[in-house]
Design an enzyme around this catalytic site. Structure first.
Site, PDB file in Angstrom:
ATOM      1  N   CYS A  26       0.837  -1.211   0.000  1.00  0.00           N
ATOM      2  CA  CYS A  26       0.000   0.000   0.000  1.00  0.00           C
ATOM      3  C   CYS A  26       0.863   1.249   0.000  1.00  0.00           C
ATOM      4  O   CYS A  26       1.799   1.362   0.792  1.00  0.00           O
ATOM      5  CB  CYS A  26      -0.876   0.040   1.248  1.00  0.00           C
ATOM      6  SG  CYS A  26      -2.273  -1.068   1.166  1.00  0.00           S
ATOM      7  N   ALA A  60      -2.963  -3.513  -2.407  1.00  0.00           N
ATOM      8  CA  ALA A  60      -4.354  -3.809  -2.087  1.00  0.00           C
ATOM      9  C   ALA A  60      -5.275  -2.730  -2.650  1.00  0.00           C
ATOM     10  O   ALA A  60      -5.157  -1.551  -2.306  1.00  0.00           O
ATOM     11  CB  ALA A  60      -4.524  -3.896  -0.570  1.00  0.00           C
ATOM     12  N   GLN A 102      -3.675  -6.843  -6.309  1.00  0.00           N
ATOM     13  CA  GLN A 102      -4.278  -7.510  -5.152  1.00  0.00           C
ATOM     14  C   GLN A 102      -5.658  -6.904  -4.901  1.00  0.00           C
ATOM     15  O   GLN A 102      -5.785  -5.697  -4.696  1.00  0.00           O
ATOM     16  CB  GLN A 102      -3.406  -7.321  -3.911  1.00  0.00           C
ATOM     17  CG  GLN A 102      -3.910  -8.131  -2.725  1.00  0.00           C
ATOM     18  CD  GLN A 102      -3.082  -7.922  -1.467  1.00  0.00           C
ATOM     19  OE1 GLN A 102      -2.847  -6.780  -1.061  1.00  0.00           O
ATOM     20  NE2 GLN A 102      -2.648  -8.999  -0.846  1.00  0.00           N
ATOM     21  N   TYR A 185      -7.543  -9.059   7.373  1.00  0.00           N
ATOM     22  CA  TYR A 185      -8.582  -8.365   6.616  1.00  0.00           C
ATOM     23  C   TYR A 185      -9.764  -9.318   6.403  1.00  0.00           C
ATOM     24  O   TYR A 185      -9.764 -10.446   6.875  1.00  0.00           O
ATOM     25  CB  TYR A 185      -8.001  -7.783   5.327  1.00  0.00           C
ATOM     26  CG  TYR A 185      -6.919  -6.751   5.630  1.00  0.00           C
ATOM     27  CD1 TYR A 185      -7.217  -5.626   6.404  1.00  0.00           C
ATOM     28  CD2 TYR A 185      -5.609  -6.914   5.210  1.00  0.00           C
ATOM     29  CE1 TYR A 185      -6.240  -4.683   6.732  1.00  0.00           C
ATOM     30  CE2 TYR A 185      -4.627  -5.974   5.525  1.00  0.00           C
ATOM     31  CZ  TYR A 185      -4.958  -4.864   6.298  1.00  0.00           C
ATOM     32  OH  TYR A 185      -3.987  -3.946   6.620  1.00  0.00           O
ATOM     33  N   ARG A 233      -3.375 -14.746  -1.279  1.00  0.00           N
ATOM     34  CA  ARG A 233      -2.441 -14.525  -0.166  1.00  0.00           C
ATOM     35  C   ARG A 233      -3.111 -14.965   1.127  1.00  0.00           C
ATOM     36  O   ARG A 233      -4.257 -14.591   1.405  1.00  0.00           O
ATOM     37  CB  ARG A 233      -2.032 -13.048  -0.080  1.00  0.00           C
ATOM     38  CG  ARG A 233      -1.133 -12.766   1.108  1.00  0.00           C
ATOM     39  CD  ARG A 233      -0.442 -11.411   1.034  1.00  0.00           C
ATOM     40  NE  ARG A 233       0.912 -11.582   0.535  1.00  0.00           N
ATOM     41  CZ  ARG A 233       1.895 -10.680   0.721  1.00  0.00           C
ATOM     42  NH1 ARG A 233       1.663  -9.558   1.353  1.00  0.00           N
ATOM     43  NH2 ARG A 233       3.106 -10.905   0.276  1.00  0.00           N
ATOM     44  N   LEU A 303      11.285 -10.615   4.890  1.00  0.00           N
ATOM     45  CA  LEU A 303      12.706 -10.440   5.165  1.00  0.00           C
ATOM     46  C   LEU A 303      13.597 -11.325   4.304  1.00  0.00           C
ATOM     47  O   LEU A 303      14.517 -11.966   4.789  1.00  0.00           O
ATOM     48  CB  LEU A 303      12.999 -10.621   6.650  1.00  0.00           C
ATOM     49  CG  LEU A 303      12.592  -9.420   7.523  1.00  0.00           C
ATOM     50  CD1 LEU A 303      12.921  -9.682   8.992  1.00  0.00           C
ATOM     51  CD2 LEU A 303      13.279  -8.140   7.065  1.00  0.00           C
ATOM     52  N   GLY A 325       9.698  -7.378  -0.709  1.00  0.00           N
ATOM     53  CA  GLY A 325       8.889  -6.203  -0.401  1.00  0.00           C
ATOM     54  C   GLY A 325       9.736  -4.988  -0.110  1.00  0.00           C
ATOM     55  O   GLY A 325      10.093  -4.218  -1.017  1.00  0.00           O
ATOM     56  N   ARG A 326      10.096  -4.825   1.156  1.00  0.00           N
ATOM     57  CA  ARG A 326      10.849  -3.625   1.526  1.00  0.00           C
ATOM     58  C   ARG A 326      12.173  -3.526   0.780  1.00  0.00           C
ATOM     59  O   ARG A 326      12.650  -2.427   0.497  1.00  0.00           O
ATOM     60  CB  ARG A 326      11.029  -3.589   3.049  1.00  0.00           C
ATOM     61  CG  ARG A 326       9.729  -3.251   3.759  1.00  0.00           C
ATOM     62  CD  ARG A 326       9.752  -3.610   5.219  1.00  0.00           C
ATOM     63  NE  ARG A 326       9.739  -5.056   5.401  1.00  0.00           N
ATOM     64  CZ  ARG A 326       9.757  -5.656   6.589  1.00  0.00           C
ATOM     65  NH1 ARG A 326       9.801  -4.925   7.687  1.00  0.00           N
ATOM     66  NH2 ARG A 326       9.710  -6.970   6.663  1.00  0.00           N
TER      67      ARG A 326
HETATM   68  C1  LIG Z   1       4.695  -0.141   2.823  1.00  0.00           C
HETATM   69  C2  LIG Z   1       4.102  -1.522   2.871  1.00  0.00           C
HETATM   70  C3  LIG Z   1       2.793  -1.718   2.434  1.00  0.00           C
HETATM   71  C4  LIG Z   1       2.227  -3.014   2.433  1.00  0.00           C
HETATM   72  N1  LIG Z   1       0.980  -3.207   1.882  1.00  0.00           N
HETATM   73  C5  LIG Z   1       0.530  -4.472   1.698  1.00  0.00           C
HETATM   74  C6  LIG Z   1      -0.626  -4.713   0.907  1.00  0.00           C
HETATM   75  O1  LIG Z   1      -1.208  -3.830   0.263  1.00  0.00           O
HETATM   76  N2  LIG Z   1      -1.061  -6.005   0.835  1.00  0.00           N
HETATM   77  C7  LIG Z   1      -0.407  -7.037   1.443  1.00  0.00           C
HETATM   78  O2  LIG Z   1      -0.848  -8.179   1.349  1.00  0.00           O
HETATM   79  N3  LIG Z   1       0.733  -6.826   2.138  1.00  0.00           N
HETATM   80  C8  LIG Z   1       1.218  -5.577   2.247  1.00  0.00           C
HETATM   81  N4  LIG Z   1       2.432  -5.379   2.864  1.00  0.00           N
HETATM   82  C9  LIG Z   1       3.231  -6.554   3.265  1.00  0.00           C
HETATM   83  C10 LIG Z   1       4.239  -6.915   2.168  1.00  0.00           C
HETATM   84  O3  LIG Z   1       3.592  -7.344   0.983  1.00  0.00           O
HETATM   85  C11 LIG Z   1       5.193  -8.041   2.647  1.00  0.00           C
HETATM   86  O4  LIG Z   1       4.440  -9.198   2.860  1.00  0.00           O
HETATM   87  C12 LIG Z   1       5.932  -7.661   3.921  1.00  0.00           C
HETATM   88  O5  LIG Z   1       6.482  -6.351   3.822  1.00  0.00           O
HETATM   89  C13 LIG Z   1       7.053  -8.651   4.261  1.00  0.00           C
HETATM   90  O6  LIG Z   1       7.970  -8.751   3.195  1.00  0.00           O
HETATM   91  P1  LIG Z   1       9.387  -7.931   3.199  1.00  0.00           P
HETATM   92  O7  LIG Z   1      10.109  -8.306   4.451  1.00  0.00           O
HETATM   93  O8  LIG Z   1      10.056  -8.399   1.941  1.00  0.00           O
HETATM   94  O9  LIG Z   1       9.051  -6.467   3.163  1.00  0.00           O
HETATM   95  C14 LIG Z   1       2.980  -4.103   2.921  1.00  0.00           C
HETATM   96  C15 LIG Z   1       4.275  -3.877   3.407  1.00  0.00           C
HETATM   97  C16 LIG Z   1       4.845  -2.614   3.354  1.00  0.00           C
HETATM   98  C17 LIG Z   1       6.266  -2.444   3.816  1.00  0.00           C
END
Ligand SMILES: Cc1cc2nc3c(=O)[nH]c(=O)nc-3n(C[C@H](O)[C@H](O)[C@H](O)COP(=O)(O)O)c2cc1C
Length: 358
Positions: A26, A60, A102, A185, A233, A303, A325-326
């Protein structure tokens, strides 16, 4: 040298150029509170498309206005939202990335402040633009407003809203859709006995708690056709006594497979407040467990930040796709960088940037 991170993957009619994908994240950047993308989204998703991702899953998008986490979320409940996404999808395609989105309903965790670091937390009041939240049962998430229990008729309407959003996604040119069944959710709230205390056919047994999600899956498939991958998911565990476990989620994943779901994107938690043992690859064992027990392709997320870590997860057959993600926020060129680290030649570095890669 060949390796698995850069091996193409085919799901139904779509071949992905590699397995380094971007999960939904998001941005809370629909500036006009209308669920419509802005230039921020173009730059954000565009940068990751030119960075070499195999697929990018757009954040999302609410299937109804009440299904948004915050007023600044994206939506897919009207045609204006669909049409504004077309240039972004086209750009992703021009760079060779597959485009997913999503589709989501935030349930009892809707109507909150956008998570933009301003320090505000909790439910929005009506005067701040908040709205009544909806859930399987009138059980609040700690710190948020108590939701209203959905009627069976409203559950049916929400299934239709998911299907309509899936149809719009196809019209916008997306290659696949992901149904958000995780993170506390609406669909996860139905799946988990911690948030679903219904006594009708949508509550009680695991089959009943899964009914809503399976109806969404079937309605989505009917709209997108047979050639389009449908991902779901899930939160594989609630990390809490009495909540969902890996075995519950593996059983559910088997049902999803029977209903034609192509890949389970395996996250965890967020339906209740719980202590989560966070560390490198902390959710990967759940992707491995579901892949093995339900014999369905999985995506690992959480991670994963290093090329060799990603490669190892694939080489040990724990998952079929790696979601970054991050790390993709920190470095939208992660796949290009990973290819260099793994000594894999790729032919999709942007030609405009070739002098940077010599
Ligand atoms: C800024 C941000 C927004 C996120 N928005 C969503 C989202 O819209 N839908 C979702 O399922 N997960 C969302 N997540 C979770 C990520 O998709 C991911 O599962 C989570 O950050 C762990 O992965 P990472 O360690 O690679 O960041 C979000 C995470 C971050 C950091």
């Amino acid at each position: 040298m060949s390796n698995l991170l850069f091996e193409p993957l085919t799901l139904r009619g779509v071949t992905f150029r590699n397995r380094a994908w971007v999960p939904p994240m998001c941005q809370y950047s629909a500036d006009h509170l209308d669920g419509v993308v802005t230039p921020w989204h173009f730059v954000h998703y565009g940068s990751m498309a030119k960075g070499g991702a195999g697929a990018i899953i757009v954040e999302a998008a609410g299937v109804t206005p009440e299904g948004r986490i915050s007023p600044r979320d994206l939506g897919m409940w009207n045609d204006e939202q669909r049409d504004a996404l077309v240039p972004i999808v086209d750009f992703m395609h021009s760079q060779g990335a597959a485009a997913g989105i999503q589709l989501a309903h935030a349930g009892r965790k809707a109507s909150t402040y956008p998570d933009l670091g301003y320090g505000n937390e909790g439910s929005l009041s009506e005067s701040e633009g908040g709205w009544e939240t909806l859930a399987p049962s009138a059980v609040a998430f700690p710190g948020l407003n108590t939701p209203r229990e959905l009627t069976e008729a409203e559950i049916g309407e929400t299934v239709t809203a998911f299907a309509d959003s899936a149809r719009r996604s196809m019209e916008a040119g997306f290659d696949f859709v992901e149904i958000h069944g995780a993170h506390g959710y609406l669909l996860h709230e139905f799946l988990s006995p911690l948030s679903n205390t219904r006594s009708d056919s949508y509550g009680g047994t695991p089959e009943n708690r899964a009914r809503f999600l399976l109806e969404v899956v079937d309605a989505t498939r009917a709209e997108v056709g047979e050639d389009v991958p449908v991902l779901v998911r899930l939160s594989a565990t609630d990390w809490t006594e009495g909540g969902l476990t890996l075995d519950d989620t593996a059983q559910l994943s088997g049902w999803l497979k029977d209903h034609g779901v192509d890949l389970v994107d395996v996250s965890t938690g967020a339906n209740v407040v719980a202590k989560i043992p966070v560390g490198p690859g902390y959710q990967t064992s759940f992707a491995a467990g579901i892949r093995k027990q339900a014999d369905i392709p999985t995506a690992a997320v959480g991670l994963i930040t290093e090329p060799f870590q990603a490669e190892h997860i694939l080489a040990t057959e724990q998952a079929d796709v790696i979601l970054l993600g991050r790390e993709s926020l920190r470095d939208p060129n992660f796949p290009i960088r990973a290819a260099a680290a793994l000594r894999h030649e790729i032919d999709y570095k942007p030609t405009q940037y070739l002098r940077a890669h010599k």
